[in-house]
Design an enzyme around this catalytic site. Structure first.
Site, PDB file in Angstrom:
ATOM      1  N   ASN A 185       0.731  -1.313   0.064  1.00  0.00           N
ATOM      2  CA  ASN A 185      -0.122   0.057   0.169  1.00  0.00           C
ATOM      3  C   ASN A 185       0.974   1.698   0.077  1.00  0.00           C
ATOM      4  OD1 ASN A 185      -2.837  -1.629   0.436  1.00  0.00           O
ATOM      5  ND2 ASN A 185      -2.101  -1.624   1.897  1.00  0.00           N
ATOM      6  N   CYS A 214      -5.231  -7.972  -4.429  1.00  0.00           N
ATOM      7  CA  CYS A 214      -5.021  -6.055  -4.951  1.00  0.00           C
ATOM      8  C   CYS A 214      -5.922  -6.525  -6.293  1.00  0.00           C
ATOM      9  CB  CYS A 214      -3.960  -5.112  -5.275  1.00  0.00           C
ATOM     10  SG  CYS A 214      -4.875  -3.191  -5.829  1.00  0.00           S
ATOM     11  N   GLY A 215      -7.169  -6.293  -7.075  1.00  0.00           N
ATOM     12  CA  GLY A 215      -7.574  -6.639  -8.197  1.00  0.00           C
ATOM     13  C   GLY A 215      -7.169  -6.008  -9.535  1.00  0.00           C
ATOM     14  N   ASN A 216      -7.540  -5.273  -9.518  1.00  0.00           N
ATOM     15  CA  ASN A 216      -6.742  -3.115 -10.327  1.00  0.00           C
ATOM     16  C   ASN A 216      -5.397  -4.077 -10.382  1.00  0.00           C
ATOM     17  OD1 ASN A 216      -9.022  -2.992 -10.611  1.00  0.00           O
ATOM     18  ND2 ASN A 216      -8.465  -1.392  -8.984  1.00  0.00           N
ATOM     19  N   ASN A 270      -8.621  -9.894   1.079  1.00  0.00           N
ATOM     20  CA  ASN A 270      -8.192  -8.981   2.245  1.00  0.00           C
ATOM     21  C   ASN A 270      -9.688  -8.670   2.580  1.00  0.00           C
ATOM     22  OD1 ASN A 270      -9.756  -7.494  -0.228  1.00  0.00           O
ATOM     23  ND2 ASN A 270      -7.667  -6.325  -0.242  1.00  0.00           N
ATOM     24  N   ASN A 294     -11.188  -2.376   4.487  1.00  0.00           N
ATOM     25  CA  ASN A 294     -11.596  -1.314   3.066  1.00  0.00           C
ATOM     26  C   ASN A 294     -13.071  -0.998   2.936  1.00  0.00           C
ATOM     27  OD1 ASN A 294      -8.812  -1.758   1.292  1.00  0.00           O
ATOM     28  ND2 ASN A 294      -8.977  -3.945   1.105  1.00  0.00           N
ATOM     29  N   GLU A 351      -9.740   2.740   0.998  1.00  0.00           N
ATOM     30  CA  GLU A 351      -9.114   1.605   1.405  1.00  0.00           C
ATOM     31  C   GLU A 351      -7.537   1.893   2.280  1.00  0.00           C
ATOM     32  OE1 GLU A 351      -7.130  -0.137  -1.864  1.00  0.00           O
ATOM     33  OE2 GLU A 351      -7.931   0.403  -3.462  1.00  0.00           O
ATOM     34  N   ARG A 352      -7.924   0.795   2.673  1.00  0.00           N
ATOM     35  CA  ARG A 352      -6.933   0.977   4.027  1.00  0.00           C
ATOM     36  C   ARG A 352      -5.477   0.718   3.558  1.00  0.00           C
ATOM     37  NH1 ARG A 352      -5.918  -5.594   6.124  1.00  0.00           N
ATOM     38  NH2 ARG A 352      -5.555  -6.116   3.993  1.00  0.00           N
ATOM     39  N   CYS A 365     -11.123  -0.162  -6.614  1.00  0.00           N
ATOM     40  CA  CYS A 365     -10.513  -0.773  -5.383  1.00  0.00           C
ATOM     41  C   CYS A 365     -11.067  -2.451  -6.289  1.00  0.00           C
ATOM     42  CB  CYS A 365     -11.118  -0.526  -4.205  1.00  0.00           C
ATOM     43  SG  CYS A 365     -10.507  -2.011  -3.037  1.00  0.00           S
ATOM     44  N   GLY A 366     -10.264  -3.016  -6.986  1.00  0.00           N
ATOM     45  CA  GLY A 366     -10.593  -4.578  -7.245  1.00  0.00           C
ATOM     46  C   GLY A 366     -11.497  -5.624  -6.484  1.00  0.00           C
TER      47      GLY A 366
END
Length: 297
Positions: free
Chosen positions: A73, A82-84, A154, A186, A226-227, A235-236
């Site tokens: 992060n 992380c999906g993106n 997550n 998140n 997002e944390r 956010c994916g």
């Protein structure tokens, strides 16, 4: 001779990509913060380190992928998935001739993820199961929003609401229950687009079988905090969590929705065994960080 980097984004959730095949870079929290700072660094929501899985000491057991997405992060903290980011990561592997177009595995701290780099430039990611595990609340500006807790590798808290999303002040982290989310969460705020009529849920072989019931929405809109980052354009994992929460509210085990986020649009399919996320992955440019800058943070 400097540190090679690339810059990319998935629906404007942007990342610095660092090539480090043998895991030799000293990627400290301060270096990550400097890289992601939009004034003193390159500017990004996170850092994706491209490293062979065998060189990742804290990789989960059973990773089969050759390449591991070591995701950080913007504040330097490590995130599971992380999906993106994984879409940008997959596109980078093909661009750098580290993988062939088509399907392959990417290692993450949430496990191996199957990806397909499509001919149109989009990337489809098998995101694993989206597990609803409870209910909680988030607070913004002193107002409480009921939310559904979803684990997508997550933690997420999805608050489906009828308020105007543009009115929410997400410049500060929404309040959350630290007992339920001891490592942070998140938080997604979601509104639904009602259908003119009913529409049956279609079956997605990757995401598992559907119930065949009807959804009341064809698309949803989402903002996310997002944390470890703050509000991002997308956010994916959050889009997957949002769809899972909307389906759960409707009493469905599976379904498919379009998710509109400030940075664009993605397609999410959620089933009882796994979920998939399809969206763009854009490589903006590449270059070299100077040794003097790298050593200064």
């Amino acid at each position: 001779m400097g540190v090679e980097f690339a810059k990319g984004h998935g629906t404007q959730n942007d990342f610095v990509v660092l090539a480090d095949a043998e895991g030799k870079l000293e990627l400290t929290d301060e270096r990550v913060r400097a890289l992601c700072d939009r004034s003193r660094g390159l500017g990004a929501d996170g850092v994706l380190r491209v490293v062979r899985s065998e060189h990742v000491a804290d990789a989960p057991e059973g990773i089969e992928a050759e390449w591991f997405m070591d995701y950080r992060n913007a504040d330097g903290s490590i995130a599971e998935m992380c999906g993106n980011g994984v879409r940008v990561f997959a596109n980078y592997l093909v661009h750098a001739n580290l993988a062939q177009p088509g399907g392959f595995l990417v290692g993450t701290r949430a496990g191996d993820r199957a990806v397909v780099v499509n001919d149109d430039g989009s990337v489809t990611v098998e995101m694993g199961p989206a597990r609803v595990f409870g209910e909680s609340t988030a607070t913004v500006g002193g107002r409480a929003f009921a939310g559904i807790a979803v684990d997508v590798g997550n933690p997420h808290l999805v608050c489906v609401t009828d308020v105007d999303l543009a009115e929410l002040d997400l410049t500060v982290p929404p309040g959350h229950d630290p007992v339920m989310f001891p490592h942070g969460v998140n938080v997604e705020f979601v509104t639904e687009d009602p259908l003119a009529g009913s529409s049956s849920v279609t079956e997605d072989p990757l995401a598992g079988s559907s119930t065949g019931t009807a959804l009341s929405a064809s698309a949803i809109h989402m903002r996310v905090h997002e944390r470890g980052v703050g509000e991002t354009r997308s956010c994916g994992t959050g889009t997957v969590a949002a769809v899972a929460a909307v389906l759960h509210r409707a009493g469905l085990d599976g379904g498919e929705l379009v998710v509109n986020i400030p940075g664009g649009q993605v397609h999410v399919s959620v089933g009882d065994q796994t979920s998939t996320l399809t969206g763009p992955a854009v490589l903006v440019g590449e270059g070299t960080l100077s040794d003097a800058w790298w050593l200064s943070p």
